[in-house]
Write a protein that holds these residues in place. Sequence first.
Motif, mmCIF file in Angstrom:
data_model
loop_
_atom_site.group_PDB
_atom_site.id
_atom_site.type_symbol
_atom_site.label_atom_id
_atom_site.label_comp_id
_atom_site.label_asym_id
_atom_site.label_seq_id
_atom_site.Cartn_x
_atom_site.Cartn_y
_atom_site.Cartn_z
ATOM 1 N N ASP A 16 0.877 -1.115 0.105
ATOM 2 C CA ASP A 16 -0.181 0.024 0.252
ATOM 3 C C ASP A 16 0.780 1.356 0.127
ATOM 4 O O ASP A 16 0.597 2.248 -0.694
ATOM 5 C CB ASP A 16 -1.151 0.061 1.229
ATOM 6 N N VAL A 17 1.796 1.116 0.778
ATOM 7 C CA VAL A 17 2.935 2.637 0.898
ATOM 8 C C VAL A 17 3.277 2.714 -0.681
ATOM 9 O O VAL A 17 3.267 3.761 -1.054
ATOM 10 C CB VAL A 17 4.102 2.239 1.664
ATOM 11 N N PHE A 18 3.843 1.702 -1.228
ATOM 12 C CA PHE A 18 4.379 1.921 -2.595
ATOM 13 C C PHE A 18 3.351 2.155 -3.653
ATOM 14 O O PHE A 18 3.515 3.012 -4.673
ATOM 15 C CB PHE A 18 5.101 0.706 -2.872
ATOM 16 N N LEU A 19 2.212 1.787 -3.409
ATOM 17 C CA LEU A 19 0.793 2.053 -4.206
ATOM 18 C C LEU A 19 0.638 3.551 -4.092
ATOM 19 O O LEU A 19 0.489 4.134 -5.107
ATOM 20 C CB LEU A 19 0.005 1.171 -4.013
ATOM 21 N N ARG A 20 0.679 4.013 -2.957
ATOM 22 C CA ARG A 20 0.549 5.449 -2.863
ATOM 23 C C ARG A 20 1.562 6.373 -3.578
ATOM 24 O O ARG A 20 1.410 7.417 -3.882
ATOM 25 C CB ARG A 20 0.225 5.836 -1.271
ATOM 26 N N VAL A 21 2.750 5.939 -3.438
ATOM 27 C CA VAL A 21 3.993 6.390 -4.183
ATOM 28 C C VAL A 21 3.729 6.505 -5.657
ATOM 29 O O VAL A 21 3.947 7.263 -6.330
ATOM 30 C CB VAL A 21 5.365 5.693 -3.880
ATOM 31 N N ILE A 22 3.231 5.379 -6.031
ATOM 32 C CA ILE A 22 2.845 5.432 -7.741
ATOM 33 C C ILE A 22 1.845 6.217 -7.836
ATOM 34 O O ILE A 22 1.759 7.254 -8.799
ATOM 35 C CB ILE A 22 2.291 4.058 -8.077
ATOM 36 N N ARG A 23 0.653 6.409 -7.237
ATOM 37 C CA ARG A 23 -0.504 7.316 -7.125
ATOM 38 C C ARG A 23 0.123 8.897 -7.147
ATOM 39 O O ARG A 23 -0.661 9.716 -7.902
ATOM 40 C CB ARG A 23 -1.657 7.118 -6.341
ATOM 41 N N ALA A 24 1.030 9.197 -6.246
ATOM 42 C CA ALA A 24 1.319 10.604 -6.190
ATOM 43 C C ALA A 24 2.598 10.907 -6.984
ATOM 44 O O ALA A 24 3.029 12.030 -7.064
ATOM 45 C CB ALA A 24 1.914 10.674 -4.684
ATOM 46 N N LYS A 25 3.073 9.930 -7.872
ATOM 47 C CA LYS A 25 4.140 10.465 -8.646
ATOM 48 C C LYS A 25 3.818 11.614 -9.666
ATOM 49 O O LYS A 25 4.930 12.351 -9.753
ATOM 50 C CB LYS A 25 4.653 9.349 -9.469
ATOM 51 N N ASP A 26 2.830 11.959 -10.210
ATOM 52 C CA ASP A 26 2.498 13.073 -11.212
ATOM 53 C C ASP A 26 2.714 14.370 -10.320
ATOM 54 O O ASP A 26 2.814 15.489 -10.823
ATOM 55 C CB ASP A 26 1.382 12.969 -11.853
ATOM 56 N N ARG A 27 2.307 14.190 -9.085
ATOM 57 C CA ARG A 27 2.369 15.435 -8.203
ATOM 58 C C ARG A 27 3.628 15.637 -7.435
ATOM 59 O O ARG A 27 3.843 16.617 -6.414
ATOM 60 C CB ARG A 27 1.064 15.425 -7.119
ATOM 61 N N TYR A 28 4.675 14.774 -7.738
ATOM 62 C CA TYR A 28 5.751 14.651 -6.919
ATOM 63 C C TYR A 28 6.939 15.939 -7.242
ATOM 64 O O TYR A 28 6.920 16.445 -8.354
ATOM 65 C CB TYR A 28 6.798 13.577 -7.371
ATOM 66 N N GLN A 29 7.039 16.651 -6.152
ATOM 67 C CA GLN A 29 8.171 17.842 -6.256
ATOM 68 C C GLN A 29 9.055 17.790 -4.997
ATOM 69 O O GLN A 29 8.943 17.080 -3.992
ATOM 70 C CB GLN A 29 7.462 19.239 -6.135
ATOM 71 N N ARG A 30 10.430 18.311 -5.331
ATOM 72 C CA ARG A 30 11.546 18.094 -4.132
ATOM 73 C C ARG A 30 11.137 19.270 -3.067
ATOM 74 O O ARG A 30 11.473 20.427 -3.233
ATOM 75 C CB ARG A 30 12.667 18.640 -4.874
ATOM 76 N N THR A 31 10.323 18.676 -2.113
ATOM 77 C CA THR A 31 10.004 19.747 -0.836
ATOM 78 C C THR A 31 10.349 18.964 0.385
ATOM 79 O O THR A 31 10.261 19.548 1.483
ATOM 80 C CB THR A 31 8.439 19.888 -0.829
ATOM 81 N N ALA A 32 11.051 17.848 0.280
ATOM 82 C CA ALA A 32 11.336 17.014 1.497
ATOM 83 C C ALA A 32 11.969 15.909 1.159
ATOM 84 O O ALA A 32 11.925 15.584 -0.077
ATOM 85 C CB ALA A 32 10.145 16.635 2.608
ATOM 86 N N ARG A 33 12.773 15.271 1.974
ATOM 87 C CA ARG A 33 13.618 14.221 1.538
ATOM 88 C C ARG A 33 12.662 13.069 1.240
ATOM 89 O O ARG A 33 11.666 12.783 2.050
ATOM 90 C CB ARG A 33 14.676 13.664 2.499
ATOM 91 N N PHE A 34 13.336 11.926 0.027
ATOM 92 C CA PHE A 34 12.284 10.795 -0.104
ATOM 93 C C PHE A 34 11.966 10.025 1.247
ATOM 94 O O PHE A 34 10.798 9.675 1.452
ATOM 95 C CB PHE A 34 12.930 10.354 -1.135
ATOM 96 N N THR A 35 12.964 9.795 2.069
ATOM 97 C CA THR A 35 12.835 8.932 3.154
ATOM 98 C C THR A 35 11.862 9.490 3.968
ATOM 99 O O THR A 35 10.976 8.723 4.659
ATOM 100 C CB THR A 35 14.237 8.600 3.893
ATOM 101 N N THR A 36 11.867 10.708 4.365
ATOM 102 C CA THR A 36 11.054 11.392 5.279
ATOM 103 C C THR A 36 9.661 11.117 4.729
ATOM 104 O O THR A 36 8.714 10.996 5.432
ATOM 105 C CB THR A 36 11.016 13.077 5.306
ATOM 106 N N TRP A 37 9.274 11.531 3.420
ATOM 107 C CA TRP A 37 7.998 11.562 2.836
ATOM 108 C C TRP A 37 7.596 9.962 2.838
ATOM 109 O O TRP A 37 6.480 9.764 3.274
ATOM 110 C CB TRP A 37 7.925 11.914 1.379
ATOM 111 N N ILE A 38 8.446 8.924 2.574
ATOM 112 C CA ILE A 38 7.702 7.483 2.478
ATOM 113 C C ILE A 38 7.556 7.147 3.753
ATOM 114 O O ILE A 38 6.477 6.473 3.777
ATOM 115 C CB ILE A 38 8.509 6.661 1.521
#
Length: 230
Positions: A66-88
């Motif tokens: 589910d975590v990775f599914l949410r990453v997939i769903r959010a990919k088009d909105r992705y921007q560098r505003t925090a570190r990836f590890t913090t986000w995930i």
Amino acid sequence: MTVDDQAPADDAPLDGVTSDEDLMLSFRDGDGAAFEQLVSRHKRGLYNFLLRSVHNPSRAEEMLQDVFLRVIRAKDRYQRTARFTTWIYTIARNLCVDESRRQKFRRTLPLEAKRRGSENGLTILEMTDAKQVGTDAASEAPKIRDRVAAAIQNLPDDQREVFVMRQFGGLSFKQIGEAVGAPENTVKSRMRYALEKLRGDLHDMDPRESAESIGSSKPAVAGQKASASG
């Protein structure tokens, strides 16, 4: 804005290795192999974090997907505003919070059933969960690792959360603070208290044995130590 919209920050590649943030940008632009690399890097730490929250390997695996599914769903909105590890890990933590609420609700059902005269007050779901509860340590390690896993599980929720993010996820205290919504000094205090409690609970064990038991489930993170220092 939801956590899925608040994605990752500028982080320079180390030793020629592509950063998580650059991989996520590549994935956003259609590079499926970049996503596979992200999964490979983070699945173990995330799984350990989820498992020690829900105590059920099958459920932890479902939540990991589910975590990775949410990453997939959010990919088009992705921007560098925090570190990836913090986000995930924020995504993973929010799933754990939701799961905890559901479990607390389910635990009230047997009480209601008992009031109605149920034989044992247990739902089929709880009876099944009780048999499945376990940790990776219990399934693949000797007794000493079971002891360490139990000690970690007995930590207060806020201390266990910080300990697992730090030890198994390899997050910095700053990242953990951003994920859990607490000041960095508070996170450091929780880690310190967690270590003190673990030392107390495992005081009769050889320190090297307990450290090895914890480290055996930990993904390799250069220079990472289970300490309360920055």
